[in-house]
Design a protein around this motif. Structure first.
Motif, mmCIF file in Angstrom:
data_model
loop_
_atom_site.group_PDB
_atom_site.id
_atom_site.type_symbol
_atom_site.label_atom_id
_atom_site.label_comp_id
_atom_site.label_asym_id
_atom_site.label_seq_id
_atom_site.Cartn_x
_atom_site.Cartn_y
_atom_site.Cartn_z
ATOM 1 N N UNK A 89 0.774 -1.168 -0.036
ATOM 2 C CA UNK A 89 -0.046 -0.026 0.093
ATOM 3 C C UNK A 89 0.877 1.288 -0.054
ATOM 4 N N UNK A 90 0.392 2.043 -0.835
ATOM 5 C CA UNK A 90 1.125 3.386 -0.908
ATOM 6 C C UNK A 90 0.435 4.488 -0.160
ATOM 7 N N UNK A 91 1.252 5.295 0.651
ATOM 8 C CA UNK A 91 0.891 6.271 1.157
ATOM 9 C C UNK A 91 1.320 7.765 0.610
ATOM 10 N N UNK A 92 0.586 8.716 0.536
ATOM 11 C CA UNK A 92 1.126 9.998 -0.265
ATOM 12 C C UNK A 92 1.947 10.924 0.595
ATOM 13 N N UNK A 93 3.266 11.031 0.329
ATOM 14 C CA UNK A 93 4.118 11.541 1.113
ATOM 15 C C UNK A 93 3.989 13.095 1.351
ATOM 16 N N UNK A 94 3.220 13.642 0.530
ATOM 17 C CA UNK A 94 2.964 15.013 0.814
ATOM 18 C C UNK A 94 1.897 15.218 2.321
ATOM 19 N N UNK A 95 1.162 14.254 2.069
ATOM 20 C CA UNK A 95 0.047 14.360 3.124
ATOM 21 C C UNK A 95 0.811 13.672 4.383
ATOM 22 N N UNK A 96 1.580 12.914 4.485
ATOM 23 C CA UNK A 96 2.532 12.491 5.707
ATOM 24 C C UNK A 96 3.311 13.408 6.133
ATOM 25 N N UNK A 97 3.768 14.185 5.219
ATOM 26 C CA UNK A 97 4.655 15.352 5.835
ATOM 27 C C UNK A 97 3.853 16.456 6.479
ATOM 28 N N UNK A 98 2.970 16.696 5.822
ATOM 29 C CA UNK A 98 1.812 17.784 6.609
ATOM 30 C C UNK A 98 1.512 16.889 7.998
ATOM 31 N N UNK A 99 1.164 15.925 7.981
ATOM 32 C CA UNK A 99 0.654 15.183 9.360
ATOM 33 C C UNK A 99 1.819 15.047 10.362
ATOM 34 N N UNK A 100 3.165 14.797 10.053
ATOM 35 C CA UNK A 100 4.270 14.805 10.913
ATOM 36 C C UNK A 100 4.167 16.296 11.372
ATOM 37 N N UNK A 101 4.126 17.209 10.432
ATOM 38 C CA UNK A 101 4.292 18.628 11.256
ATOM 39 C C UNK A 101 3.155 19.023 12.100
ATOM 40 N N UNK A 102 1.996 18.436 11.972
ATOM 41 C CA UNK A 102 0.645 18.590 12.665
ATOM 42 C C UNK A 102 1.024 17.953 14.036
ATOM 43 N N UNK A 103 1.598 16.755 14.040
ATOM 44 C CA UNK A 103 1.946 16.127 15.150
ATOM 45 C C UNK A 103 3.011 16.397 16.045
ATOM 46 N N UNK A 104 3.690 17.337 15.651
ATOM 47 C CA UNK A 104 5.218 17.686 16.500
ATOM 48 C C UNK A 104 4.585 18.225 17.894
#
Length: 194
Positions: A89-104
């Motif tokens: 399964x592929x996960x979109x890197x751009x959305x993951x990057x935004x999510x990581x920033x949100x989780x910090x």
């Protein structure tokens, strides 16, 4: 991985692995390490809590991963195994990057309050109760994808357990168990299937 920043380290390692395109679940696991059961459980449950949970099928994918991770922790496997159906399964890197920033910010807050304590709760037989509860909750999560925010709430509770395991904080694991025990009662009171 230092216990003081174990949760941030998980985010750092994933962020460093992100490229411009998509990233596969297999790539994520290889980044975290096949022995990092708690890191994998934490990361995937956080994905389901973050804005990435809006991607169709993410809650179900997270449920499958957390169920299999908990089951393999129960039987004492040394290396994590996931079926190709999940790892491809592929996960979109751009959305993951935004999510990581949100989780910090929330991760940074939580980290400041965690420490190694009540570590006996992280050993068998005490560990089996939260693992069984995580498996039970994971089995319900695909249904929750149709109920707004419920999948994210379930994933947040699983993230609490994984964070406690990763930082050796038995008090947090104990708190997660209390919440996990309350979820079946909540589901029953809402009249949901299960």
């Amino acid at each position: 991985m230092s216990d003081d920043h174990a949760l941030s380290d998980v985010l750092d390692r994933l962020e460093a692995a992100l490229g411009d395109g998509d990233i596969s679940v297999q790539d994520v696991i290889e980044t975290l390490g096949a022995r990092s059961f708690a890191s994998v459980m934490l990361l995937f449950s956080l994905i389901a809590v973050s804005p990435a949970s809006t991607i169709p099928g993410v809650t179900t994918s997270v449920a499958m991963v957390t169920f299999l991770v908990a089951a393999q922790m129960m039987i004492g496997r040394r290396h994590l195994w996931l079926p190709a159906l999940i790892t491809r399964r592929q996960l979109p890197a751009a959305k993951l990057a935004r999510s990581i920033k949100w989780l910090r910010r929330p991760i940074g807050f939580v980290e400041r309050h965690l420490k190694a304590r009540l570590t006996f709760l992280l050993q068998p037989p005490w560990l089996y109760l939260p693992l069984v509860l995580v498996m039970f909750l994971s089995a319900l999560m695909p249904m929750m994808e149709f109920i707004p925010a419920s999948g994210s709430l379930a994933a947040a509770v699983i993230a609490l357990f994984a964070a406690g395991w990763l930082t050796r904080d038995g008090a947090l694991v104990g708190a997660a168990v209390l919440v996990l025990l309350g979820i079946p009662a909540l589901i029953w009171s809402l009249g949901l299937p299960g």
